[in-house]
Design a protein around this motif. Structure first.
Motif, mmCIF file in Angstrom:
data_model
loop_
_atom_site.group_PDB
_atom_site.id
_atom_site.type_symbol
_atom_site.label_atom_id
_atom_site.label_comp_id
_atom_site.label_asym_id
_atom_site.label_seq_id
_atom_site.Cartn_x
_atom_site.Cartn_y
_atom_site.Cartn_z
ATOM 1 N N LEU B 109 0.678 -1.102 -0.126
ATOM 2 C CA LEU B 109 -0.165 -0.237 0.212
ATOM 3 C C LEU B 109 0.880 0.746 -0.181
ATOM 4 O O LEU B 109 0.543 2.437 -0.315
ATOM 5 C CB LEU B 109 -0.565 0.181 1.539
ATOM 6 N N LEU B 114 0.239 1.371 -6.545
ATOM 7 C CA LEU B 114 -1.000 0.332 -6.442
ATOM 8 C C LEU B 114 -2.095 1.192 -7.186
ATOM 9 O O LEU B 114 -2.493 2.051 -6.075
ATOM 10 C CB LEU B 114 -1.589 -0.855 -5.989
ATOM 11 N N PRO B 115 -2.996 0.266 -8.267
ATOM 12 C CA PRO B 115 -4.466 1.948 -8.455
ATOM 13 C C PRO B 115 -5.390 1.886 -7.366
ATOM 14 O O PRO B 115 -6.005 0.110 -6.464
ATOM 15 C CB PRO B 115 -4.792 1.433 -9.809
ATOM 16 N N GLU B 118 -4.738 4.454 -1.967
ATOM 17 C CA GLU B 118 -5.470 4.949 -1.102
ATOM 18 C C GLU B 118 -6.318 4.016 -0.060
ATOM 19 O O GLU B 118 -6.368 4.434 1.192
ATOM 20 C CB GLU B 118 -5.230 6.072 -1.211
ATOM 21 N N ASN B 119 -8.235 4.287 -1.345
ATOM 22 C CA ASN B 119 -8.734 3.561 -0.679
ATOM 23 C C ASN B 119 -8.560 2.464 0.030
ATOM 24 O O ASN B 119 -9.684 2.057 1.046
ATOM 25 C CB ASN B 119 -10.017 3.100 -1.551
ATOM 26 N N LEU B 120 -7.988 1.220 -0.255
ATOM 27 C CA LEU B 120 -8.173 -0.115 0.359
ATOM 28 C C LEU B 120 -7.027 -0.090 1.420
ATOM 29 O O LEU B 120 -7.736 -0.448 2.764
ATOM 30 C CB LEU B 120 -7.095 -0.952 -0.917
ATOM 31 N N ILE B 122 -7.440 2.880 3.367
ATOM 32 C CA ILE B 122 -8.733 3.090 4.275
ATOM 33 C C ILE B 122 -9.759 1.937 5.022
ATOM 34 O O ILE B 122 -10.309 2.215 6.172
ATOM 35 C CB ILE B 122 -9.180 4.770 3.927
ATOM 36 N N ILE B 124 -8.631 -1.279 4.699
ATOM 37 C CA ILE B 124 -8.823 -1.983 5.443
ATOM 38 C C ILE B 124 -8.818 -1.104 6.934
ATOM 39 O O ILE B 124 -9.302 -1.949 7.528
ATOM 40 C CB ILE B 124 -7.471 -2.559 4.878
ATOM 41 N N PHE B 125 -8.221 -0.218 7.032
ATOM 42 C CA PHE B 125 -8.792 0.477 9.013
ATOM 43 C C PHE B 125 -9.646 0.505 9.150
ATOM 44 O O PHE B 125 -10.156 0.638 10.446
ATOM 45 C CB PHE B 125 -7.611 1.513 8.068
ATOM 46 N N MET B 126 -10.503 1.170 7.999
ATOM 47 C CA MET B 126 -12.346 1.515 8.955
ATOM 48 C C MET B 126 -12.599 -0.330 9.472
ATOM 49 O O MET B 126 -13.419 -0.327 10.640
ATOM 50 C CB MET B 126 -12.451 1.763 7.620
#
Lengths: 310, 290
Positions: B109, B114-115, B118-120, B122, B124-126
């Motif tokens: 990450l 990787l495309p 960032e969203n991925l 966030i 996982i963190f959520m």
């Protein structure tokens, strides 16, 4: 990239970019799969359970639609737990905010022994929660409470057996205050440290400039500092809300919802219904009522995190 | 230096003393309320029972000689030794699973552009915020499907649901601070991407890796609900659950042993957590500062 036709696609797979993507997603796969399988799937499964009559004894469940949710909404115990949960979360949240802010300002400027004081003051947050709750259970003992010993020696209450002898965990209002107190006790260092992290990230020149312009302490705090540290405050508040809303151990160990439901909150009600009484579907439905309460905190956090990225 | 003293009148001794006095006075109630429970638990663990259950003397000190009896009871009449072994084993396996998944994920990450990274990240963190209280009923099914009910292995399976999100996020932030140049240099020297990760990036990342192990341990120790829901056999319990459930028999509380057992693990955990607290706070708020 000028990719056209089959040959183009094949050769794209050999480019460094494609190999980097492949490598990257392979590295990501274990973590993503673990989280999907053990958080994502169970979450969906809890939606299904909540709409079934599953119980510990009878593993084959029947679909019952929204019956479990309706049953919850028709029981007084549920409303009592919901009310307690809201009162508990909001009340404890305000107290933690006030105490945390005071403590953060006390710790902000350097003084002799600051590090030691800081390390001691955060102890409540760092102790495993079951451990400290057991300590409080002993301090709130009905007969040998050290709190009552002190109050009695200060002539604020009578001796054991007198009518004004408080039974902290045995009287409805006192019990609710006691569980809230332990939550505040555990959470105020977290608020203070988060706020401190925010305050130290504010450049002192800006605060000084406001001071020169004649802003009072409260004005500086409200108009200069708070807007600058708002993202941190949001994140801290979101985490604390989630911790508080979903924590079962304080109430479970201190009162287990008693006396007579006075301290019942949604987590204890869900546990007692789902596991103790074995009505998995009912329990899952009750715990899902927490989700709309958690959602604002999660959305707040998501927005704060995403804003940073762009 | 005269100029400095002139420009900083606050450092005048009497003013400094006044400022310190005010700060100490303000901090005193916070310190008392934070530290007193520990003191009280400690003295309870060391008092003889007749000294414990009396209200006619000042309870803050010993009136009979201190005793190790409560600790003896813990080690000879309960499964305390097993609980410690269970807790340590759980922590070990949880740390291993967390490192094996979160280190590669955090690296990917942070580094591989990787495309959607960032969203991925966030996302996982959520999942760290999806609370145990919503997941424990469906996870009870998972645990029984794996035939792990009433075994501490069930907790090894379940605890990574919160350690992986947290440590992935932590390590992602950490890998971003490792200079790209050393990695590029290694790749120029003929290492592949995996070679650069294993031979160059991981060796300089041990502080982040140790921090992840510490959090796998301390976050596991903070759990109560999962162990309560999944483990009911005495010998299989981890320490917090064992102390909280096995030392209360009906209406009888073994307060001395309860406090002894709680402190014996609570204090070390609190000290370790204390040392890494700033990393924990940066982990969850760092996103909002930068």
């Amino acid at each position: 990239m000028a990719v056209s036709g089959r040959v183009g696609v094949l050769s794209w797979w050999r480019t460094p970019t494609a190999r980097r993507y492949l490598f990257g997603y392979t590295l990501l796969a274990p973590a993503v799969l673990y989280v999907l399988l053990l958080v994502g799937v169970p979450f969906l499964f809890s939606l299904y359970l909540a709409m079934s009559d599953a119980s510990v004894g009878a593993p084959v469940a029947r679909f019952v639609g929204l019956e479990n949710f309706q049953a919850a909404l028709q029981s007084t115990a549920f409303y009592k737990a919901l009310g307690n949960t809201l009162f508990f979360t909001v009340g404890a949240g305000i107290l933690k905010g006030l105490l945390g802010t005071t403590l953060a300002f006390l710790l902000l400027r350097p003084f002799v022994g600051r590090k030691v004081v800081r390390a001691l003051v955060v102890i409540p947050f760092t102790l495993p929660i079951a451990v400290s709750v057991l300590g409080w259970k002993w301090m709130f003992d009905s007969q040998f409470s050290v709190v009552n010993w002190a109050l009695s020696r200060l002539w604020l209450i009578g001796t054991y057996g007198s009518p004004d002898w408080p039974v902290w965990l045995g009287q409805p209002n006192l019990a609710l205050m006691s569980v809230m107190f332990v939550n505040v006790w555990r959470g105020f260092p977290f608020s203070a440290i988060v706020l401190l992290a925010g305050l130290t990230s504010v450049p002192p020149e800006i605060v000084e400039a406001a001071k020169v312009d004649g802003a009072s302490f409260l004005q500086r705090f409200r108009l200069v500092i708070v807007p600058m540290i708002a993202p941190i405050l949001f994140v801290g508040a979101a985490f604390d809300t989630v911790f508080t809303l979903s924590d079962l151990s304080i109430v479970y160990l201190l009162t287990n919802g008693g006396p007579d439901g006075a301290t019942e909150i949604l987590p204890t009600l869900a546990y007692n219904t789902g596991i103790r009484a074995g009505a998995l579907g009912r329990g899952a439905a009750i715990s899902l009522f927490l989700f709309p309460l958690l959602l604002p905190a999660m959305i707040l956090l998501l927005r704060t995190l995403r804003r940073r990225e762009h | 230096m005269a100029t400095v003293a002139y420009r900083a009148p606050r450092s005048h001794p009497s003013k400094e003393i006044r400022r310190h006095t005010l700060i100490y006075l303000g901090l005193l109630p916070f310190l008392l309320i934070a530290v007193f429970p520990i003191f009280w638990m400690l003295i309870t663990a060391l008092k003889q029972d007749p000294d414990l259950y009396r209200m006619d003397v000042v309870p803050f000190w010993f009136h009979l000689p201190p005793t190790w009896r409560h600790f003896d009871f813990l080690f000879h009449n309960t499964f305390y030794k097993d609980w410690i072994v269970n807790t340590m084993s759980i922590s070990f396996w949880v740390s291993a699973i967390t490192l094996l998944t979160a280190v590669p994920a955090g690296y990917a990450l942070a580094r591989l552009r990787l495309p959607g990274a960032e969203n991925l990240g966030i996302g996982i963190f959520m999942t760290y915020l999806v609370p145990a209280i919503i997941l424990f009923i469906p996870l009870a099914r998972v645990v029984s499907t794996l035939d792990l009910q009433d075994s501490w292995w069930s907790l090894v399976v379940v605890y990574p649901t919160f350690t992986i999100p947290f440590c992935t996020w932590l390590l992602m932030g950490f890998f971003k601070t490792v200079p790209v140049e050393i990695e590029e240099a290694a790749m120029v020297d003929g290492c592949g991407q995996l070679g650069a990760l294993c031979r160059i990036v991981l060796p300089v990342s041990w502080p982040g890796i140790i921090t992840s192990v510490i959090f796998s341990f301390t976050l596991s120790m903070q759990d109560f609900l999962y162990s309560l829901a999944f483990v009911s056999i005495s010998e299989q319990k981890p320490v917090p659950l064992g102390v909280a459930t096995e030392l209360i028999r009906g209406d009888v509380f073994f307060w001395g042993s309860l406090m002894a057992g709680a402190l014996l693990v609570g204090v070390p955990v609190a000290i370790i957590y204390n040392l890494f607290l700033d990393k924990f706070i940066t982990g969850i708020t760092g996103a909002a500062i930068r």
